[in-house]
Design an enzyme around this catalytic site. Structure first.
Site, mmCIF file in Angstrom:
data_model
loop_
_atom_site.group_PDB
_atom_site.id
_atom_site.type_symbol
_atom_site.label_atom_id
_atom_site.label_comp_id
_atom_site.label_asym_id
_atom_site.label_seq_id
_atom_site.Cartn_x
_atom_site.Cartn_y
_atom_site.Cartn_z
ATOM 1 N NE ARG A 197 -47.231 55.830 11.584
ATOM 2 C CZ ARG A 197 -48.161 55.127 10.938
ATOM 3 N NH1 ARG A 197 -47.888 53.934 10.448
ATOM 4 N NH2 ARG A 197 -49.349 55.645 10.753
ATOM 5 C CG ASP B 213 -47.242 57.868 8.914
ATOM 6 O OD1 ASP B 213 -48.043 58.647 9.464
ATOM 7 O OD2 ASP B 213 -47.608 56.848 8.306
ATOM 8 C CG HIS C 124 -50.748 59.056 7.465
ATOM 9 N ND1 HIS C 124 -50.730 58.303 8.611
ATOM 10 C CD2 HIS C 124 -51.865 58.695 6.801
ATOM 11 C CE1 HIS C 124 -51.795 57.503 8.634
ATOM 12 N NE2 HIS C 124 -52.496 57.731 7.546
ATOM 13 C CD GLU D 224 -55.470 55.280 8.038
ATOM 14 O OE1 GLU D 224 -56.181 54.534 8.708
ATOM 15 O OE2 GLU D 224 -54.279 55.526 8.302
ATOM 16 C CE1 TYR E 145 -52.416 46.272 5.488
ATOM 17 C CE2 TYR E 145 -52.829 47.538 7.478
ATOM 18 C CZ TYR E 145 -52.684 47.477 6.109
ATOM 19 O OH TYR E 145 -52.794 48.622 5.363
ATOM 20 C CG ASP F 6 -50.222 46.156 11.700
ATOM 21 O OD1 ASP F 6 -50.660 45.359 10.838
ATOM 22 O OD2 ASP F 6 -50.761 47.259 11.930
ATOM 23 C CB THR G 288 -43.011 49.875 13.091
ATOM 24 O OG1 THR G 288 -42.868 51.211 12.587
ATOM 25 C CG2 THR G 288 -42.534 48.871 12.077
ATOM 26 C CD GLU G 289 -48.895 52.560 13.851
ATOM 27 O OE1 GLU G 289 -48.459 51.452 13.448
ATOM 28 O OE2 GLU G 289 -49.749 53.212 13.220
HETATM 29 C C1 ACM Z 1 -52.914 51.972 5.819
HETATM 30 O O1 ACM Z 1 -52.919 50.946 6.542
HETATM 31 N N1 ACM Z 1 -53.237 53.154 6.321
HETATM 32 C C2 ACM Z 1 -52.562 51.897 4.428
#
Ligand code: ACM
Length: 773
Positions: free
Chosen positions: A176, A205, A278, A341, A432, A434, A483-484
């Site tokens: 990201r 990604d 992704h 996802e 997480y 983030d 890291t978006e």
């Molecule tokens: C994830 O946070 N998509 C693994």
């Protein structure tokens, strides 16, 4: 590598019985992080001097690597060049491998006034003993230049130590936002100090491909450089001007260098290659691996981030080619192949994927994903490696030898362990990084969640309800930094530290210490980080600033809460960081004019916690205000008067508790100034963030009244749309008019039009703060 917990706990208990858990017997503070599992402290000390010599088997290259940090740091910071010797004399350091220590990363460190003795079963154990020894030395041992006039004293201790978990990791998303190579080596250095042993690199990604492939060069010529942001990526390669490119990638040579560097610190680099979803960066470079309709055109991507590779045979050739290159660069036992996802939307209509399901007797797209992952696993296993996947790989059937990384809570991990699979716990709530780490208004934009330092420290990676055999399958835990919202290494450091330090202790220390005891060690440890210029977050205690408006004086008061006993708060009112020379906080701060108040705890000269609020004091501040429609329950934390309470919402985020939000509804508020008075301007503030469906109002209207019933519009502004995210001030001139009541209506944008983020849904309208001057 799985640590036998029950055996180890028994061994530790017997050890504690023999030596006693006597740290409290002396005033000496043992500031080792992660905290050792058994430690005895004695009143004496050992001093390392120029006369100190070191004995170890110099034929053993790995052992030499393990003691290198001690040799180099003593040389650099203390000017002491340890001489090697073969005969133990008083005042020497003895290092040796022994079969008596069976835990693969365990060690014995014994310091007396006479000698320092390190024993371990492996060089890794010696390396960790060295890390503990370095932390017992004065913090100046981390100085890159000679620290003068210091005695290099260490307390006399006996430490017997080994980690709770074999896997102690951090994940860095370099897709990201691309992080320079030097930062990867810095992260390795910082992780090693805390006995972490795995750096997982999220290399690909939809927003960027960062691994150089010799066979598929377009992955980096095209896929490594995007147009747009991490939230709004395109790979319109032909049309983009060079100055709009964002990206970068690592060459295979760089990554080999990183692997070797990490090995010298007993850290494994695990690469992650995203599949099947992704994958937009890869598909931008090689569109033939996308799902195509019967005319050969790619199906439109249902979502920018979640489109997946087609399950055609050529995709598997492509991916196994890539994995071959990846495994050639990274010797790690585990290769992460993601699996998270996948929308699978295109698979449902792609003729090749539908045929694949028929041929392979697959009843659902989940089973098709399972087929995909199993096919990749077979290939990786043939090369002698193992796959790790995110917990979605459980859906449709788990690949036989896969290790599961549980991120959507712990359930995936629990299910995998019950099926006999290894698990790495990274549940979002605890792991997480983030997420926000405090609710302070100074926090830079992050993902929605809140994961404080205390939350991380409180994590227990083995969930209840597993049998001892299943519990052993939880091989460890990892902190993940997506890291978006994190464009730079400095920002990444801010998100990692000090939370990563807390997680290191979670992963290592079996007998976890009280949180306050951890905090007191942490406050000493951060001195070491300062030598590496680590931009750690200053929210060690999570102190808060609360505000209120005095009902009589209408003056705003700010209070600081959550400060532990024995620590002092200093504050400034000009937006600067407080120092010990700033004002000392003794009670509520009365705000009489515009001010940016920063209040912070200072410990041994270091700012360790800080809260910030910006105040605006004007005719409207604290006056009685009413709203026609209350704000949404999700965005009303500041209370229904937050829009004229004198506190400005954060410029960069609308979820700081100050901004009030309405979904699909107008803002319609009236302020009673108490008396009729002259005014020249009304300033309103709105938030704009289309990617989160937050839009500017269509127009704003100001009306005034002297009786609170009959209002007359005195100003109106439209055309407020903007391309810039964040808060926008709108200062509206009224002429010099007099009135008692001011009514502000902001027209919500309504249903989001086609082509804009959130199209077809109600737009959000965020408001804070209305000022009358
Ligand atoms: C994830 O946070 N998509 C693994």
């Amino acid at each position: 590598m799985i640590v036998n917990l029950s055996k180890k706990i028994l061994a530790l208990i017997s050890l504690l019985l023999v030596i006693g858990f006597s740290q409290t017997a002396f005033s000496q503070t043992i500031n080792i992080i992660p905290y050792p599992n058994a430690i005895k402290v004695m009143p004496e000390e050992f001093v390392i001097t120029r006369a100190t010599r070191i004995i170890y088997n110099q034929q053993d290259k790995d052992l030499a690597v393990a003691i290198t940090p001690l040799i180099l740091k003593l040389q650099k910071a203390a000017g002491i060049k340890l001489k090697t010797t073969n005969t133990l004399r008083s005042h020497d350091i003895l290092i040796r491998l022994t079969d008596n220590i069976t835990q693969p990363e365990g060690y014995h460190l014994e310091i007396s006034p006479d000698n320092i003795k390190i024993e371990a079963g492996t060089p890794a154990g010696v390396f960790y003993a060295v890390q503990s020894l370095l932390q017992l030395l004065p913090t100046e041992i981390e100085s890159p230049t000679l620290a003068k006039n210091l005695q290099w004293k260490v307390p006399a201790v006996v430490i017997d130590d080994a980690p709770a978990f074999a896997y102690r990791g951090l994940m860095l998303d370099v897709a990201r936002h691309f992080m320079p190579y030097s930062f990867l080596e810095k992260m390795v250095d910082l992780m090693a100090m805390q006995k972490m042993n795995t750096l997982h690199l999220h290399l690909t990604d939809s927003q960027g491909w960062r691994f150089e492939s010799k066979k598929y060069p377009k992955l980096t010529t095209i896929g490594a450089y995007r147009k747009g942001s991490a939230f709004n990526t395109t790979y319109d390669y032909a049309s983009r001007p060079n100055d709009t490119l964002y990206g970068g990638f690592y060459t295979q040579d760089q990554l080999r260098k990183l692997v070797a560097y990490a090995q010298s610190k007993f850290i494994t680099i695990i690469p992650e290659i995203e599949m099947p979803a992704h994958s937009e960066a890869a598909l931008a470079a090689y569109p033939q691996f996308a799902c195509l309709d019967s005319t050969g055109k790619a199906f439109p991507y249902p979502s920018q981030i979640q489109n997946e590779f087609c399950t055609k045979d050529s995709t598997f050739i492509f991916l196994t080619d890539i994995l071959t290159e990846v495994m050639d660069v990274f010797p790690s036992k585990y290769i992460h192949i993601a699996g998270d996802e996948a929308s699978k939307v295109n698979w449902r209509k792609c003729p090749i994927c539908l045929q694949r399901m028929k041929d392979e007797h697959l009843n659902s797209v989940d089973e098709l994903q399972s087929y995909f992952i199993k096919r990749i696993e077979t290939f990786v296993n043939q090369k002698g490696r193992r796959i790790i996947g995110w917990d979605e790989i459980l859906e449709g059937g788990l690949a036989p030898n896969a290790t599961v990384m549980s991120w959507r809570g712990e359930q995936g991990g629990v299910d995998a362990a019950k099926l006999g699979h290894q698990v790495i716990m990274t549940p979002g709530e605890y792991c997480y990084f983030d997420h926000y780490q405090s609710l302070d208004s100074s926090e830079p934009p992050a993902f929605e969640g809140l994961t404080t330092l205390a939350t991380v420290y409180g994590y227990h990676p083995v969930p209840d309800g597993l049998t001892p055999e299943q519990a052993k399958l939880i091989i460890g835990t990892q902190g993940n930094l997506w890291t978006e919202s994190v464009p730079t290494p400095q920002h990444a450091e801010y998100m990692y530290f000090p939370r990563a330090i807390a997680l290191a202790e979670v992963a290592w220390t079996i007998n976890k210490q009280p949180y306050n005891q951890f905090l007191s060690r942490l406050l000493s440890y951060i001195n070491r980080l300062d030598y590496y210029h680590v931009n750690y977050s200053r929210h060690m205690f999570d102190i808060q600033m609360t505000t209120s408006v005095d009902s009589v004086t209408k003056l705003v008061q700010a209070r600081v809460a959550g400060v532990p006993n024995g620590y002092y708060v200093y504050y400034t009112t000009d937006g600067s960081h407080p120092t010990v020379n700033s004002l000392k906080y003794t009670g509520p701060i009365i705000i009489t004019k515009d001010a940016e108040v920063n209040a912070g705890v200072i410990y041994k000269g270091i700012l360790v916690d800080e809260v910030n609020k910006t105040f605006t004091i004007n005719k409207a501040t604290g006056r009685t205000s009413t709203l026609v429609t209350p704000p949404s329950k999700s965005y009303n934390k500041g209370g229904e008067h937050a829009w004229n309470n004198g506190i400005l919402g954060n410029d960069n985020r609308f979820n700081d508790g100050e901004w009030l939000g309405w979904s699909g509804q107008d803002f319609d508020g009236t302020i009673d100034l108490g008396t009729s008075q002259y005014m020249d301007t009304v300033t309103t503030r709105f938030f704009n963030k289309p990617s989160d469906w937050v839009y500017m109002p269509q127009w704003v209207s100001i009306s005034v009244s002297d009786n609170g019933t009959d209002f007359k519009e005195v100003a109106r502004q439209a055309d407020l749309q903007t391309n810039t995210d964040g808060s926008h001030n709108l200062k509206i001139g009224l002429g010099h008019i007099s009135a008692r009541y001011v009514r502000i209506v902001a027209k919500c944008d309504g249903i989001i039009p086609k082509g804009l983020p959130g199209e077809g849904n109600q737009a959000w309208l965020f408001v804070d703060e209305v000022e009358v001057e």
